[in-house]
Design an enzyme around this catalytic site. Structure first.
Site, PDB file in Angstrom:
ATOM      1  N   ARG A 234       0.817  -1.220   0.000  1.00  0.00           N
ATOM      2  CA  ARG A 234       0.000   0.000   0.000  1.00  0.00           C
ATOM      3  C   ARG A 234       0.847   1.265   0.000  1.00  0.00           C
ATOM      4  O   ARG A 234       0.377   2.325  -0.399  1.00  0.00           O
ATOM      5  CB  ARG A 234      -1.001  -0.030   1.159  1.00  0.00           C
ATOM      6  CG  ARG A 234      -2.119  -1.063   0.906  1.00  0.00           C
ATOM      7  CD  ARG A 234      -3.194  -1.058   1.950  1.00  0.00           C
ATOM      8  NE  ARG A 234      -2.745  -1.633   3.200  1.00  0.00           N
ATOM      9  CZ  ARG A 234      -2.921  -2.898   3.563  1.00  0.00           C
ATOM     10  NH1 ARG A 234      -3.567  -3.739   2.763  1.00  0.00           N
ATOM     11  NH2 ARG A 234      -2.476  -3.337   4.721  1.00  0.00           N
TER      12      ARG A 234
ATOM     13  N   GLU B   1       3.106 -10.078  15.269  1.00  0.00           N
ATOM     14  CA  GLU B   1       2.493 -10.552  16.505  1.00  0.00           C
ATOM     15  C   GLU B   1       2.839 -12.036  16.710  1.00  0.00           C
ATOM     16  O   GLU B   1       3.209 -12.470  17.791  1.00  0.00           O
ATOM     17  CB  GLU B   1       0.986 -10.352  16.436  1.00  0.00           C
ATOM     18  CG  GLU B   1       0.279 -10.643  17.743  1.00  0.00           C
ATOM     19  CD  GLU B   1      -1.219 -10.417  17.633  1.00  0.00           C
ATOM     20  OE1 GLU B   1      -1.888 -10.547  18.662  1.00  0.00           O
ATOM     21  OE2 GLU B   1      -1.716 -10.121  16.521  1.00  0.00           O
TER      22      GLU B   1
END
Lengths: 193, 240
Positions: free
Chosen positions: A72, A111
């Site tokens: 992006r 994570e």
């Protein structure tokens, strides 16, 4: 730092940019309120304003490289680079950039597990002034890896720039000591983040 | 390896005729390389730039080329044996480092598509994301990313397409476009045409009219141009 607190207080473009971003709950997994910038790209004026705000900020800062984080960051970076007369350097997922001997890699934590960002050696010269662009900053892990890549080749990262960013806690507005410039905070749905 | 730099439009002789009236239903037009184009009955062929074809040598003739093309071509780096032995990879990242050549690349597309009532620029992940948005911004169009699976968060349409070995899937947000919109599809390079073909399908499934596919580079030996369902292809550089 947020644009609204640094020269763009009350700028109506910021509200329109925020309004153009769609929140998709529970994507990619439960509990995550995904900030979807694809709807911003459909709003020509808001998209143009997004680019213009960054261009206005960086135009006179002697920036010769805009580094965009895949994927992006590729949607915002090149337009900014073209407008300020800078090179665009894509920072990519592994094995996308050709020429294995000419690529450097930096891993960063997710994570669960880790990921890796790569850059062409020789795309950036020592001493060049660089901004790093991505659509959103969360933990800053990806941007930190981008900064490390650029500093490894002797570039000077002037600032990281993101359309969306969480308001940090405890005044930690820096990444590896680098400043961060953000246009809008994440949008909420029903009062949840 | 020889790189020839050309600008050429699709194999459509109509482009140079600047027709401004819709053909009658059921009219067919010959294509330069054989086969037929059957236009939509209510579709007006796009009037290409306001000056006539005679004043636009890069439209009417393959031999003349815009002077910006040679710098664009030489800014593209060729890397042998990537991603695997025998493949010669056309690396556009060096083009992005040449500010003038990158600017000229965008300008060439913008000059072609500005004022043609194109409301959608669809860019194919990931290098189409580099060229598409600057074009979209300059011509006043939306940018619609065509993505690998599971990246787009909203409701998507999917299209499977073939790779040399196996298959891949391309996705688009269903509500990014509306029926009747006119669209461009952008990617850095066209090889077999499989990816462009999938993008055309996705857009047509929701009633969008694909006006043209546009790429920086074509590998003509792979004949991608013939796999676009009759859609025109515009490229800046042809690499043999």
């Amino acid at each position: 730092m947020f644009a609204a607190e640094n020269g763009l207080k009350g700028d109506p473009r910021l509200q329109a940019i925020s309004d153009a971003i769609r929140v998709v709950p529970h994507f990619p997994k439960p509990g995550i309120m995904f900030q979807d910038i694809t709807t911003l790209l459909l709003d020509h004026k808001a998209f143009k304003d997004t680019v213009d705000i960054f261009v206005d900020r960086y135009r006179d800062m002697d920036i010769s490289v805009v580094a965009g984080v895949e994927a992006r960051g590729f949607m915002f970076g090149p337009s900014i680079a073209l407008a300020i007369g800078a090179k665009f350097v894509p920072l990519r997922k592994p094995r996308k950039l050709p020429g294995t001997s000419e690529v450097i890699a930096e891993t960063y934590d997710l994570e669960y597990g880790s990921d890796c960002l790569e850059m062409h050696v020789g795309a950036v010269q020592p001493g060049e002034r660089v901004i790093v662009i991505d659509d959103l900053v969360a933990t800053g892990g990806t941007l930190s890896a981008a900064i490390r890549l650029l500093e490894r080749v002797g570039a000077q990262v002037v600032e990281c720039a993101c359309v969306i960013g969480l308001r940090e806690v405890k005044g930690q507005r820096r990444l590896n000591g680098k400043p961060l410039y953000i246009l809008v905070e994440p949008r909420e749905i029903d009062g949840c983040y | 390896m020889l790189q020839r730099a050309l600008i050429f439009s699709s194999s459509n002789p109509i482009c140079s005729q600047l027709s401004t009236t819709a053909p009658p239903d059921n009219t067919v037009f010959p294509k330069r390389n054989g086969g037929w184009i059957i236009p939509f009955s209510s579709y007006q062929l796009p009037a290409f730039p306001s000056d006539s074809a005679a004043n636009r040598p890069n439209m009417a003739s393959q031999d003349e080329q815009d002077p910006r093309i040679s710098n664009i071509s030489s800014a593209i780096r060729v890397i042998p044996d990537f991603p695997k032995p025998g493949i010669i990879f056309q690396d556009i990242t060096t083009l992005l480092l040449d500010t003038k050549a990158f600017r000229d690349t965008i300008d060439l597309f913008v000059e072609r598509y500005r004022g043609k009532d194109i409301s959608v620029v669809a860019g194919i992940e990931a290098r189409g994301f580099i060229f598409g948005p600057p074009i979209a911004l300059a011509i006043g169009a939306k940018f619609v990313p065509m993505r690998k699976p599971n990246k787009l968060p909203g409701e998507v349409l999917s299209e499977e397409y073939s790779l040399e070995y196996g298959k891949d899937t391309m996705e688009m947000h269903v509500d990014a476009v509306k029926a009747g919109e006119r669209a461009l599809i952008i990617d850095d390079l066209v090889a077999t045409g499989g990816t462009l073909s999938a993008a055309i399908s996705l857009l047509e499934r929701v009633g969008v009219h694909v006006v043209e596919c546009a790429c920086v580079i074509e590998l003509p030996e792979l004949k991608g141009r013939e796999r676009l369902g009759g859609k025109p292809l515009f490229v800046l550089v042809s690499s043999t």
